[in-house]
Scaffold this motif. Structure first.
Motif, PDB file in Angstrom:
ATOM      1  N   LEU A 126       0.842  -1.194   0.000  1.00 55.35           N
ATOM      2  CA  LEU A 126       0.000   0.000   0.000  1.00 55.35           C
ATOM      3  C   LEU A 126       0.880   1.249   0.000  1.00 55.35           C
ATOM      4  N   HIS A 127       0.437   2.287  -0.704  1.00 52.51           N
ATOM      5  CA  HIS A 127       1.255   3.500  -0.672  1.00 52.51           C
ATOM      6  C   HIS A 127       0.436   4.779  -0.582  1.00 52.51           C
ATOM      7  N   LYS A 128      -0.873   4.743  -0.882  1.00 50.72           N
ATOM      8  CA  LYS A 128      -1.649   5.971  -0.803  1.00 50.72           C
ATOM      9  C   LYS A 128      -3.081   5.657  -0.411  1.00 50.72           C
ATOM     10  N   ASN A 129      -3.505   6.206   0.718  1.00 54.62           N
ATOM     11  CA  ASN A 129      -4.864   6.011   1.214  1.00 54.62           C
ATOM     12  C   ASN A 129      -5.802   6.994   0.502  1.00 54.62           C
ATOM     13  N   VAL A 130      -6.825   6.482  -0.182  1.00 55.93           N
ATOM     14  CA  VAL A 130      -7.723   7.350  -0.941  1.00 55.93           C
ATOM     15  C   VAL A 130      -9.144   7.381  -0.384  1.00 55.93           C
ATOM     16  N   ALA A 131      -9.494   6.424   0.477  1.00 51.42           N
ATOM     17  CA  ALA A 131     -10.806   6.388   1.135  1.00 51.42           C
ATOM     18  C   ALA A 131     -10.696   5.451   2.325  1.00 51.42           C
ATOM     19  N   ALA A 132     -11.766   5.390   3.121  1.00 46.73           N
ATOM     20  CA  ALA A 132     -11.732   4.561   4.335  1.00 46.73           C
ATOM     21  C   ALA A 132     -11.467   3.095   4.037  1.00 46.73           C
TER      22      ALA A 132
ATOM     23  N   ALA B  12       6.648   3.861   4.802  1.00 48.37           N
ATOM     24  CA  ALA B  12       8.101   3.888   4.924  1.00 48.37           C
ATOM     25  C   ALA B  12       8.434   4.816   6.074  1.00 48.37           C
ATOM     26  N   ALA B  13       9.491   4.496   6.798  1.00 50.47           N
ATOM     27  CA  ALA B  13       9.855   5.304   7.958  1.00 50.47           C
ATOM     28  C   ALA B  13      10.569   6.584   7.529  1.00 50.47           C
ATOM     29  N   PRO B  14      10.376   7.669   8.299  1.00 50.02           N
ATOM     30  CA  PRO B  14      11.208   8.863   8.113  1.00 50.02           C
ATOM     31  C   PRO B  14      12.555   8.570   8.778  1.00 50.02           C
ATOM     32  N   THR B  15      13.479   8.029   8.006  1.00 50.63           N
ATOM     33  CA  THR B  15      14.604   7.282   8.581  1.00 50.63           C
ATOM     34  C   THR B  15      15.601   8.129   9.365  1.00 50.63           C
ATOM     35  N   ALA B  16      15.713   9.418   9.079  1.00 47.54           N
ATOM     36  CA  ALA B  16      16.630  10.237   9.877  1.00 47.54           C
ATOM     37  C   ALA B  16      16.206  10.235  11.344  1.00 47.54           C
ATOM     38  N   GLY B  17      14.908  10.135  11.588  1.00 43.78           N
ATOM     39  CA  GLY B  17      14.399  10.123  12.961  1.00 43.78           C
ATOM     40  C   GLY B  17      14.691   8.841  13.714  1.00 43.78           C
ATOM     41  N   LEU B  18      15.107   7.791  13.014  1.00 52.32           N
ATOM     42  CA  LEU B  18      15.396   6.516  13.687  1.00 52.32           C
ATOM     43  C   LEU B  18      16.589   6.607  14.623  1.00 52.32           C
ATOM     44  N   HIS B  19      17.414   7.634  14.468  1.00 51.66           N
ATOM     45  CA  HIS B  19      18.645   7.740  15.262  1.00 51.66           C
ATOM     46  C   HIS B  19      18.429   8.348  16.641  1.00 51.66           C
ATOM     47  N   PHE B  20      17.232   8.830  16.926  1.00 49.42           N
ATOM     48  CA  PHE B  20      17.010   9.605  18.139  1.00 49.42           C
ATOM     49  C   PHE B  20      16.399   8.759  19.253  1.00 49.42           C
ATOM     50  N   THR B  21      16.899   8.991  20.473  1.00 53.77           N
ATOM     51  CA  THR B  21      16.411   8.290  21.662  1.00 53.77           C
ATOM     52  C   THR B  21      15.955   9.323  22.690  1.00 53.77           C
TER      53      THR B  21
ATOM     54  N   GLY C 187       5.277   7.594   1.460  1.00 49.74           N
ATOM     55  CA  GLY C 187       4.719   6.563   0.597  1.00 49.74           C
ATOM     56  C   GLY C 187       5.779   5.648   0.017  1.00 49.74           C
ATOM     57  N   ALA C 188       5.349   4.507  -0.515  1.00 53.75           N
ATOM     58  CA  ALA C 188       6.276   3.556  -1.124  1.00 53.75           C
ATOM     59  C   ALA C 188       6.931   4.123  -2.371  1.00 53.75           C
ATOM     60  N   GLY C 189       6.355   5.181  -2.923  1.00 55.40           N
ATOM     61  CA  GLY C 189       6.954   5.825  -4.081  1.00 55.40           C
ATOM     62  C   GLY C 189       8.347   6.359  -3.803  1.00 55.40           C
ATOM     63  N   THR C 190       8.676   6.530  -2.504  1.00 54.99           N
ATOM     64  CA  THR C 190      10.005   7.023  -2.154  1.00 54.99           C
ATOM     65  C   THR C 190      11.098   6.052  -2.584  1.00 54.99           C
ATOM     66  N   PHE C 191      10.743   4.753  -2.771  1.00 57.34           N
ATOM     67  CA  PHE C 191      11.733   3.754  -3.165  1.00 57.34           C
ATOM     68  C   PHE C 191      11.798   3.545  -4.676  1.00 57.34           C
ATOM     69  N   LEU C 192      10.890   4.163  -5.418  1.00 58.04           N
ATOM     70  CA  LEU C 192      10.853   3.911  -6.855  1.00 58.04           C
ATOM     71  C   LEU C 192      12.065   4.527  -7.540  1.00 58.04           C
TER      72      LEU C 192
ATOM     73  N   ALA D 240       2.631  11.753  -4.901  1.00 53.72           N
ATOM     74  CA  ALA D 240       2.189  12.683  -3.863  1.00 53.72           C
ATOM     75  C   ALA D 240       2.110  11.981  -2.513  1.00 53.72           C
ATOM     76  N   GLU D 241       2.392  12.746  -1.462  1.00 58.09           N
ATOM     77  CA  GLU D 241       2.299  12.249  -0.085  1.00 58.09           C
ATOM     78  C   GLU D 241       1.503  13.258   0.740  1.00 58.09           C
ATOM     79  N   ARG D 242       0.742  12.740   1.699  1.00 63.28           N
ATOM     80  CA  ARG D 242      -0.150  13.602   2.479  1.00 63.28           C
ATOM     81  C   ARG D 242       0.541  14.092   3.739  1.00 63.28           C
ATOM     82  N   GLY D 243       0.388  15.391   4.011  1.00 56.56           N
ATOM     83  CA  GLY D 243       1.052  15.965   5.174  1.00 56.56           C
ATOM     84  C   GLY D 243       0.188  16.953   5.929  1.00 56.56           C
TER      85      GLY D 243
END
Length: 343
Positions: free
Chosen positions: A78-84, A175-184, A206-211, A225-228
């Motif tokens: 899954l990469h983009k939620n368009v409805a419930a 997909a994780a916002p990976t820079a944030g994985l370093h913080f404790t 979204g999974a599009g980040t890996f394309l 597109a990604e929702r923010g």
């Protein structure tokens, strides 16, 4: 610009398949007028009192599902939620699917293919909706590790912990916002003691980040597109810090893309809710941030183009060559960098 300008050779053994332990023990390359090797644990001393860190609080969902269409095995991410009850997803093998096919994930959990797009993308309508759909994903889905990790080893229980930041609360990312994985929590306390402030925003990665970028010229690439979301109070806080001379430090390219989408031409942030498909390449004028903390990205990727826009293409090529020579670990579970803007 030609996409080949953003190519480099990465030895396979530089790809991290697990994060550093503890997380702040990861290497940190400071990229400014020169290069300096540090650890993430050094960050509080590398920033200044009055600086503001901006984190992404999106939470990764178990967005990879394995099912069957009659006798054929199908995997969807899954990469983009368009409805419930509806998502866009990348399917493998997509050629085995047609509109009106039903993919069965369990006896009581299915999805109907309602549309097909280019690039292996399909639209799915699920047999569950809203919170019930999330429950089904939790029961039958798996954490969607990037292909450069999942091709090295199977996803396991440890990834459920490792592939979330400590800020994760708003479900919706694949997909994780990976820079944030370093913080404790311990590292955050050191920032507070130094007078360095922190806020969170939300961009559902979204999974599009890996394309891969498959075109020859950046002008021909279409971003997913990604929702923010950026609320009024956070926007006010960031504007206030910049007004008094503090620096805005984006933790990750996802936070950066949201802030740049929410900023006007004068660099003033406004509340934002919606989709962004901002594509940042060299020549872009940054309006909202002063420093960037980010991991090391794939060759010819949109993210390597973004960091090259921020710090300069030749600077980033030199930084990546240094990181490879010094055995930095790359990609989602790898080490990171603190980038200064090109002068």
């Amino acid at each position: 610009m030609k996409v080949d300008l953003f190519d480099f050779t990465l030895p396979p053994d530089r790809i991290a398949d697990r994060p550093a332990v503890p997380r702040e023990a990861a290497k940190l390359l400071v990229v400014g007028k020169s290069l300096a090797d540090h650890k993430v644990a050094d960050l509080p001393g590398l920033l200044r009192e009055g600086d503001l860190l901006v984190f992404n609080d999106t939470k990764v969902i178990p967005a990879r599902l394995r099912g069957t269409r009659r006798t054929a095995k199908i995997e969807v991410t899954l990469h983009k939620n368009v409805a419930a009850d509806s998502w866009h997803a990348f399917a493998k093998p997509a050629k085995k699917l047609k509109v009106s096919d039903i993919i069965r994930f369990s006896d009581d959990f299915t999805a109907l293919v309602t549309e097909k797009f280019d690039g292996g993308e399909v639209a799915l309508s699920f047999s569950a909706s809203g919170p019930e759909l999330m429950e089904k994903l939790m029961a039958h889905g798996e954490i969607p590790l990037p292909p450069y990790i999942s091709s090295l080893r199977p996803v396991d229980e440890q990834d459920k912990r490792d592939y979330q930041t400590i800020f994760a609360k708003d479900e919706g990312a694949v997909a994780a916002p990976t820079a944030g994985l370093h913080f404790t929590k311990a590292l955050l306390e050191k920032f507070r003691a130094r007078g360095i402030e922190m806020v969170t925003t939300t961009l559902h990665v979204g999974a599009g980040t890996f394309l891969p970028v498959k075109v020859e010229d950046t002008e021909d690439h279409l971003m997913h597109a990604e929702r923010g979301f950026l609320n009024a109070e956070t926007a006010r806080k960031i504007n206030e810090v910049r007004t008094r001379g503090g620096r805005i430090v984006s933790v990750g390219t996802t936070s950066l893309r949201l802030l740049e989408s929410a900023a006007d031409e004068q660099g003033i942030l406004h509340p934002f809710e919606g989709e962004t498909d901002i594509f940042i390449t060299p020549g872009y004028r940054f309006k909202a941030i002063d420093l960037l903390i980010t991991n090391f990205h794939l060759p010819k990727s949109t993210l390597f183009m973004l960091v090259s826009a921020f710090s300069g293409l030749e600077t980033m090529k030199a930084a990546y060559a240094h990181a490879i020579a010094e055995k930095y670990r790359f990609y989602s579970y790898g080490d990171c960098s603190l980038l200064y803007p090109t002068s």
